[in-house]
Design a protein around this motif. Sequence first.
Motif, PDB file in Angstrom:
ATOM      1  N   GLY A  81       0.785  -1.235   0.000  1.00 27.42           N
ATOM      2  CA  GLY A  81       0.000   0.000   0.000  1.00 27.42           C
ATOM      3  C   GLY A  81       0.815   1.282   0.000  1.00 27.42           C
ATOM      4  O   GLY A  81       0.253   2.368  -0.133  1.00 27.42           O
ATOM      5  N   VAL A  82       2.128   1.185   0.156  1.00 25.79           N
ATOM      6  CA  VAL A  82       2.969   2.383   0.125  1.00 25.79           C
ATOM      7  C   VAL A  82       3.244   2.729  -1.348  1.00 25.79           C
ATOM      8  O   VAL A  82       3.677   1.871  -2.108  1.00 25.79           O
ATOM      9  N   PRO A  83       2.986   3.982  -1.738  1.00 23.21           N
ATOM     10  CA  PRO A  83       3.237   4.364  -3.132  1.00 23.21           C
ATOM     11  C   PRO A  83       4.727   4.333  -3.471  1.00 23.21           C
ATOM     12  O   PRO A  83       5.529   5.020  -2.845  1.00 23.21           O
ATOM     13  N   VAL A  84       5.072   3.517  -4.458  1.00 21.44           N
ATOM     14  CA  VAL A  84       6.461   3.381  -4.897  1.00 21.44           C
ATOM     15  C   VAL A  84       6.489   3.450  -6.422  1.00 21.44           C
ATOM     16  O   VAL A  84       5.738   2.758  -7.099  1.00 21.44           O
ATOM     17  N   THR A  85       7.370   4.288  -6.929  1.00 23.89           N
ATOM     18  CA  THR A  85       7.661   4.343  -8.355  1.00 23.89           C
ATOM     19  C   THR A  85       9.056   3.768  -8.535  1.00 23.89           C
ATOM     20  O   THR A  85       9.980   4.134  -7.811  1.00 23.89           O
ATOM     21  N   TYR A  86       9.193   2.858  -9.480  1.00 19.90           N
ATOM     22  CA  TYR A  86      10.497   2.263  -9.752  1.00 19.90           C
ATOM     23  C   TYR A  86      11.089   2.875 -11.021  1.00 19.90           C
ATOM     24  O   TYR A  86      10.392   3.036 -12.021  1.00 19.90           O
ATOM     25  N   VAL A  87      12.357   3.210 -10.933  1.00 15.87           N
ATOM     26  CA  VAL A  87      13.109   3.706 -12.075  1.00 15.87           C
ATOM     27  C   VAL A  87      14.297   2.762 -12.236  1.00 15.87           C
ATOM     28  O   VAL A  87      15.078   2.595 -11.298  1.00 15.87           O
ATOM     29  N   HIS A  88      14.395   2.144 -13.398  1.00 14.05           N
ATOM     30  CA  HIS A  88      15.466   1.166 -13.629  1.00 14.05           C
ATOM     31  C   HIS A  88      16.573   1.776 -14.477  1.00 14.05           C
ATOM     32  O   HIS A  88      16.304   2.369 -15.524  1.00 14.05           O
ATOM     33  N   ASN A  89      17.808   1.634 -14.016  1.00 11.51           N
ATOM     34  CA  ASN A  89      18.972   2.053 -14.791  1.00 11.51           C
ATOM     35  C   ASN A  89      19.589   0.794 -15.410  1.00 11.51           C
ATOM     36  O   ASN A  89      20.307   0.060 -14.732  1.00 11.51           O
ATOM     37  N   PRO A  90      19.327   0.551 -16.674  1.00  9.77           N
ATOM     38  CA  PRO A  90      19.864  -0.660 -17.304  1.00  9.77           C
ATOM     39  C   PRO A  90      21.387  -0.617 -17.461  1.00  9.77           C
ATOM     40  O   PRO A  90      22.004  -1.650 -17.701  1.00  9.77           O
ATOM     41  N   ASP A  91      21.963   0.566 -17.307  1.00  8.06           N
ATOM     42  CA  ASP A  91      23.406   0.725 -17.449  1.00  8.06           C
ATOM     43  C   ASP A  91      24.096   0.927 -16.105  1.00  8.06           C
ATOM     44  O   ASP A  91      25.203   1.475 -16.046  1.00  8.06           O
ATOM     45  N   ALA A  92      23.484   0.493 -15.024  1.00  6.18           N
ATOM     46  CA  ALA A  92      24.020   0.728 -13.681  1.00  6.18           C
ATOM     47  C   ALA A  92      25.431   0.173 -13.504  1.00  6.18           C
ATOM     48  O   ALA A  92      26.216   0.731 -12.744  1.00  6.18           O
ATOM     49  N   ALA A  93      25.755  -0.892 -14.193  1.00  8.31           N
ATOM     50  CA  ALA A  93      27.088  -1.500 -14.044  1.00  8.31           C
ATOM     51  C   ALA A  93      28.192  -0.612 -14.610  1.00  8.31           C
ATOM     52  O   ALA A  93      29.339  -0.722 -14.205  1.00  8.31           O
ATOM     53  N   THR A  94      27.845   0.299 -15.524  1.00  8.17           N
ATOM     54  CA  THR A  94      28.866   1.121 -16.179  1.00  8.17           C
ATOM     55  C   THR A  94      28.665   2.619 -15.954  1.00  8.17           C
ATOM     56  O   THR A  94      29.399   3.425 -16.519  1.00  8.17           O
ATOM     57  N   THR A  95      27.666   2.987 -15.144  1.00 10.40           N
ATOM     58  CA  THR A  95      27.444   4.402 -14.847  1.00 10.40           C
ATOM     59  C   THR A  95      27.574   4.612 -13.341  1.00 10.40           C
ATOM     60  O   THR A  95      28.080   3.758 -12.627  1.00 10.40           O
TER      61      THR A  95
END
Length: 127
Positions: A81-95
């Motif tokens: 019930g807690v509002p959560v928006t997910y943002v995925h960084n597909p390049d997290a390994a190199t950024t």
Amino acid sequence: MSTGIAFGQVHMKAVILVAGHAKHLRPFLADRPKPLLTVAGIPMLRRAVTNLLDTGVTEFVICTGYLDHMIREAMAEWFVGVPVTYVHNPDAATTNNAQTLALAAPHVQGKAFFLVDGDVVFDVAVS
């Protein structure tokens, strides 16, 4: 006496960065992201979100990368019930965190927000 920042009943968001790979902690984290590591019996991410909820944060932007499905599953289990928006960084390994935070910018543009690293353990009174 309370110490910290007074926000009253203001709607607050928190951006939590949990995208990293934590390569330096392998083999301890070969099977999970670092924010799910248990410290003193509580996963770091769960402690952070609980503390922020206790201070009046009402909404979260979780920035994921490595094993993001595990972060999503844990949050769904712990914080129904807690509002959560997910943002995925597909390049997290190199950024870096700056790139990950840039991806979250549209969700907090022009608004005050807390920025928290999901792999930091804290118990802070913010009221």
